[in-house]
Each structure stands twice: as C-alpha cells, then as structure tokens.
Design a protein around this motif. Structure first.
Motif, PDB file in Angstrom:
ATOM      1  N   TYR A  30       0.844  -1.192   0.000  1.00 12.72           N
ATOM      2  CA  TYR A  30       0.000   0.000   0.000  1.00 12.72           C
ATOM      3  C   TYR A  30       0.883   1.247   0.000  1.00 12.72           C
ATOM      4  CZ  TYR A  30      -3.767  -3.197   1.279  1.00 12.72           C
ATOM      5  OH  TYR A  30      -4.681  -4.226   1.283  1.00 12.72           O
ATOM      6  N   GLU A  31       0.400   2.291  -0.660  1.00 15.97           N
ATOM      7  CA  GLU A  31       1.140   3.545  -0.709  1.00 15.97           C
ATOM      8  C   GLU A  31       0.758   4.421   0.486  1.00 15.97           C
ATOM      9  OE1 GLU A  31       2.280   6.315  -4.323  1.00 15.97           O
ATOM     10  OE2 GLU A  31       0.202   6.650  -3.680  1.00 15.97           O
ATOM     11  N   LEU A  32       1.747   4.676   1.335  1.00 18.90           N
ATOM     12  CA  LEU A  32       1.522   5.551   2.488  1.00 18.90           C
ATOM     13  C   LEU A  32       1.445   7.004   2.031  1.00 18.90           C
ATOM     14  CD1 LEU A  32       1.342   5.957   5.556  1.00 18.90           C
ATOM     15  CD2 LEU A  32       3.832   5.913   5.624  1.00 18.90           C
ATOM     16  N   ARG A  33       2.354   7.387   1.163  1.00 25.63           N
ATOM     17  CA  ARG A  33       2.391   8.693   0.508  1.00 25.63           C
ATOM     18  C   ARG A  33       3.263   8.499  -0.732  1.00 25.63           C
ATOM     19  NH1 ARG A  33       4.565   8.936   5.241  1.00 25.63           N
ATOM     20  NH2 ARG A  33       6.788   9.021   5.536  1.00 25.63           N
ATOM     21  N   GLU A  37       6.030   3.205   0.525  1.00 29.86           N
ATOM     22  CA  GLU A  37       5.113   2.076   0.536  1.00 29.86           C
ATOM     23  C   GLU A  37       5.289   1.252   1.808  1.00 29.86           C
ATOM     24  OE1 GLU A  37       5.015   1.387  -4.286  1.00 29.86           O
ATOM     25  OE2 GLU A  37       6.195   0.016  -3.040  1.00 29.86           O
ATOM     26  N   GLY A  83      -7.695  -0.471  -0.909  1.00 30.57           N
ATOM     27  CA  GLY A  83      -6.984   0.509  -0.100  1.00 30.57           C
ATOM     28  C   GLY A  83      -7.381   0.438   1.361  1.00 30.57           C
ATOM     29  N   TRP A  86      -6.724   5.080   7.172  1.00 21.27           N
ATOM     30  CA  TRP A  86      -6.098   5.040   8.497  1.00 21.27           C
ATOM     31  C   TRP A  86      -6.398   6.357   9.177  1.00 21.27           C
ATOM     32  CZ3 TRP A  86      -1.644   1.382   9.221  1.00 21.27           C
ATOM     33  CH2 TRP A  86      -1.181   1.389  10.541  1.00 21.27           C
ATOM     34  N   THR A  93      -5.548   9.148   6.601  1.00 19.22           N
ATOM     35  CA  THR A  93      -4.582   8.857   5.559  1.00 19.22           C
ATOM     36  C   THR A  93      -5.183   7.784   4.657  1.00 19.22           C
ATOM     37  OG1 THR A  93      -2.756   9.365   7.056  1.00 19.22           O
ATOM     38  CG2 THR A  93      -2.233   8.075   5.088  1.00 19.22           C
ATOM     39  N   MET A  95      -4.671   5.131   1.886  1.00 21.86           N
ATOM     40  CA  MET A  95      -3.543   4.328   1.424  1.00 21.86           C
ATOM     41  C   MET A  95      -4.010   3.375   0.326  1.00 21.86           C
ATOM     42  SD  MET A  95      -2.046   3.529   5.242  1.00 21.86           S
ATOM     43  CE  MET A  95      -0.813   2.392   4.666  1.00 21.86           C
ATOM     44  N   ARG A  97      -3.968   0.494  -2.475  1.00 22.69           N
ATOM     45  CA  ARG A  97      -3.217  -0.747  -2.689  1.00 22.69           C
ATOM     46  C   ARG A  97      -2.551  -0.639  -4.052  1.00 22.69           C
ATOM     47  NH1 ARG A  97      -5.752  -6.622  -1.652  1.00 22.69           N
ATOM     48  NH2 ARG A  97      -3.860  -7.829  -1.965  1.00 22.69           N
TER      49      ARG A  97
END
Length: 104
Positions: A30-33, A37, A83, A86, A93, A95, A97
């Motif tokens: 998953y992309e945090l920002r 990842e 996704g 959070w 946030t 996130m 996938r």
C-alpha cells in the motif's frame, strides 16, 4: 494559565478473532504517501503493517495500538480490497493498494 483539561481517554479496542484466511485477502503493498510504501501481511491474530500491529475489530476494521488509529478497508464493487483508510485523531490517511506482496 490555570485551565482544566478533561482526562485523556485511552481507546479500548474490541478485539475480534478473524480467520487468517480472511485476513490474507488484505495482504499487499500500500502507498503511504508518494514514494513511500508499506507491506501488509496477515498472521494468526491480526495484520502486520511493516512492524506495526493491527488488531482486528471486525473483518474490515482494525485498531492500531501504536498510534490509537482506526483502520478500515476500502473495497471495490467486487469486494476486492483496493486501499486502507487510516484515521488517527482528526487525520485520515488514504492508502491505495498498489500491488500484491512478493512471494513469501
């Protein structure tokens, strides 16, 4: 300044057993920002997001004891996990996938 503040409330998650087979559908990267990842892996009793534990409260909602966050799944029309949302305090946030996990 002599102001009174209400006591801090510590969340009390309602841990719910979820079969590891059910949790495996959440596994992925998953992309945090942008440019950052995290890997989500299932294990007996919950999920690991890199080194952070997520405690299941249901099959689609989790508690993060490290930051008192609440994590919920984002799913598409077919029910596939696309996704995570959070939520920590007032901040959400999102996130997405981005891919499957590499082979174990």
């Amino acid at each position: 300044r002599g102001e009174e503040f209400p006591p801090v409330s510590v969340p009390t998650p309602a841990a719910t057993p979820v079969p590891v087979e059910t949790l495996r559908r959440i596994e992925g990267v998953y992309e945090l920002r942008p440019g950052s990842e995290v890997s989500v892996r299932a294990y007996e009793g919950g999920l690991a997001v890199n080194d952070w534990l997520l405690v299941p409260e249901s099959e689609s909602a989790f508690f993060s004891p490290q930051d008192y966050g609440r994590v919920t799944l984002r799913v598409d029309d077919e029910g596939s996990v696309v996704g995570l949302d959070w939520v920590t305090g007032e901040t959400t946030t999102v996130m997405p996938r981005v891919r499957e996990l590499d082979a174990r």
